[in-house]
Design a protein around this motif. Sequence first.
Motif, mmCIF file in Angstrom:
data_model
loop_
_atom_site.group_PDB
_atom_site.id
_atom_site.type_symbol
_atom_site.label_atom_id
_atom_site.label_comp_id
_atom_site.label_asym_id
_atom_site.label_seq_id
_atom_site.Cartn_x
_atom_site.Cartn_y
_atom_site.Cartn_z
ATOM 1 N N ARG A 103 45.342 27.616 49.010
ATOM 2 C CA ARG A 103 44.174 27.947 48.229
ATOM 3 C C ARG A 103 44.100 28.571 46.896
ATOM 4 O O ARG A 103 45.102 29.145 46.552
ATOM 5 N N ASP A 104 43.010 28.624 46.429
ATOM 6 C CA ASP A 104 42.768 29.241 45.455
ATOM 7 C C ASP A 104 42.241 30.444 45.447
ATOM 8 O O ASP A 104 41.809 30.675 46.296
ATOM 9 N N ALA A 105 42.490 31.394 44.506
ATOM 10 C CA ALA A 105 42.109 32.925 44.614
ATOM 11 C C ALA A 105 41.547 33.222 43.133
ATOM 12 O O ALA A 105 41.797 32.822 42.021
ATOM 13 N N LEU A 106 40.421 34.051 43.607
ATOM 14 C CA LEU A 106 39.715 34.663 42.217
ATOM 15 C C LEU A 106 40.329 36.139 41.815
ATOM 16 O O LEU A 106 40.523 36.773 43.079
ATOM 17 N N GLY A 111 37.095 44.687 40.970
ATOM 18 C CA GLY A 111 37.087 44.202 42.430
ATOM 19 C C GLY A 111 36.012 43.246 42.728
ATOM 20 O O GLY A 111 35.782 43.028 43.949
ATOM 21 N N ARG A 112 35.377 42.703 41.826
ATOM 22 C CA ARG A 112 34.390 41.842 42.135
ATOM 23 C C ARG A 112 34.526 40.590 42.811
ATOM 24 O O ARG A 112 35.494 39.823 42.680
ATOM 25 N N THR A 113 33.590 39.999 43.850
ATOM 26 C CA THR A 113 33.757 38.808 44.486
ATOM 27 C C THR A 113 33.079 37.856 43.452
ATOM 28 O O THR A 113 32.495 38.220 42.485
ATOM 29 N N ASP A 179 47.842 41.933 44.584
ATOM 30 C CA ASP A 179 46.803 43.066 44.743
ATOM 31 C C ASP A 179 45.721 42.654 43.697
ATOM 32 O O ASP A 179 44.464 43.249 43.899
ATOM 33 N N ASP A 180 45.841 41.550 42.744
ATOM 34 C CA ASP A 180 44.944 41.473 41.902
ATOM 35 C C ASP A 180 43.641 40.576 42.445
ATOM 36 O O ASP A 180 42.734 40.373 41.711
ATOM 37 N N VAL A 181 44.058 39.846 43.615
ATOM 38 C CA VAL A 181 43.091 38.907 44.390
ATOM 39 C C VAL A 181 41.834 39.795 44.549
ATOM 40 O O VAL A 181 41.764 40.701 45.535
ATOM 41 N N THR A 182 40.695 39.394 44.419
ATOM 42 C CA THR A 182 39.312 39.840 44.992
ATOM 43 C C THR A 182 38.524 38.886 45.692
ATOM 44 O O THR A 182 37.773 39.399 46.499
ATOM 45 N N GLU A 183 38.932 37.678 45.798
ATOM 46 C CA GLU A 183 38.364 36.609 46.682
ATOM 47 C C GLU A 183 39.695 35.351 46.698
ATOM 48 O O GLU A 183 39.975 34.806 45.950
ATOM 49 N N VAL A 184 39.419 34.859 48.169
ATOM 50 C CA VAL A 184 40.163 33.770 48.252
ATOM 51 C C VAL A 184 39.113 32.600 48.606
ATOM 52 O O VAL A 184 38.330 32.818 49.499
ATOM 53 N N PHE A 185 39.163 31.331 48.144
ATOM 54 C CA PHE A 185 38.286 30.293 48.341
ATOM 55 C C PHE A 185 38.734 29.429 49.414
ATOM 56 O O PHE A 185 39.750 28.846 49.281
ATOM 57 N N ARG A 189 34.931 25.415 50.358
ATOM 58 C CA ARG A 189 34.227 25.721 49.020
ATOM 59 C C ARG A 189 34.922 25.291 47.728
ATOM 60 O O ARG A 189 33.980 24.807 47.030
ATOM 61 N N MET A 190 36.100 25.073 48.049
ATOM 62 C CA MET A 190 36.903 24.601 46.753
ATOM 63 C C MET A 190 38.034 24.132 47.263
ATOM 64 O O MET A 190 39.036 24.689 47.922
ATOM 65 N N LEU A 191 38.289 22.872 46.907
ATOM 66 C CA LEU A 191 39.589 21.964 47.391
ATOM 67 C C LEU A 191 40.658 22.148 46.487
ATOM 68 O O LEU A 191 40.286 22.033 45.157
#
Length: 320
Positions: A103-106, A111-113, A179-185, A189-191
């Motif tokens: 998956r891709d990560a934001l 800490g924003r989603t 630890d830097d990841v604030t959301e995983v897609f 939602r996102m291929l």
Amino acid sequence: MTDRPARLGTRRSPMATSQSQHVADAVTARTGTKVELELITSYGDVTQAQLTQLGGTGVFVNSLREQLASGGIDFAVHSLKDLPTAPAEGLTVVAVYERDDPRDALCARDGRTFADLPSGSVLGTGSPRRVAQLAALRPDLRFVPIRGNAGTRLGKVAQGEVDAVVLAYAGLARVGRLDDVTEVFEPERMLPAPGQGALAVECLTSRAEGDLAYLSAVDHAATRAEVTAERTVLAELEAGCAAPVGAYAEVLDGRLRLRAAVVAPDGTQAVRRERSVPIDGGAAGAASSLGRELAREMIGEGADRIVAEAAEDSTTSSED
Ligand SMILES: NCc1[nH]cc(CCC(=O)O)c1CC(=O)O
């Protein structure tokens, strides 16, 4: 088996050396063969130019391939998503290592989603696939190209140059930055990019069935079927790594399920399809026919037009 350690060629980035060391350890654990890493500088690592101006695909793999051909190294480990779909003459993917999280990560400041990002926030990514899918979800964000390895990109978030970046979760894991990841897609939602999270072990075809046949000990059949289906979609659409194409296949309960999307750069048009087949014997053949059939359906709905249009106005695009 000889006493001399096998030479594994790798790019120098922290991500490349981490994933290469991981495969080296797996080869040693499963076959008893010692492996040493040879650090190779690639053109893609030293140039500051946009990757599309270099002709797109392959800039990260060419130096390693030259070393394979000249015998400077015995085998190479590549991120599969960086590997062009066209076969390389004289070379074989002798093993596909078991895939990590695809998956891709934001990674956003404070800490924003993704939903929390204020309208007009600047998201750094040069990947047309990511821009297109993210713009479809949040047309109110601004997307800017960004260069450098994962650490450099995360530094630009910390310094306020961009508000967020999107990177592969697997890559962040390999450099110890989860630890830097604030959301995983989720793929819904996102291929991800075809092959994302998987590693290819490549060597000379003449040695793959000879003295390096032991490398097949780290092949993972399910991952190989998955990435074969994904990469067949990309090849059939005549798209490269700089195209807005997402594809994700998974082996689950005896079936191979493939989902793919082609999304216009501004996110306003998209062709999304999915298809699955039972998978048992003859997995490779089933996987490539699945990819071919899905791509044909998508072309029937105009996916090739979106790919061609995206290629025409790809002045800002960079690697996935
Ligand atoms: N093009 C760069 C690249 N190649 C492979 C990965 C991530 C690790 C992987 O997919 O195996 C990345 C970085 C990223 O997309 O965040």
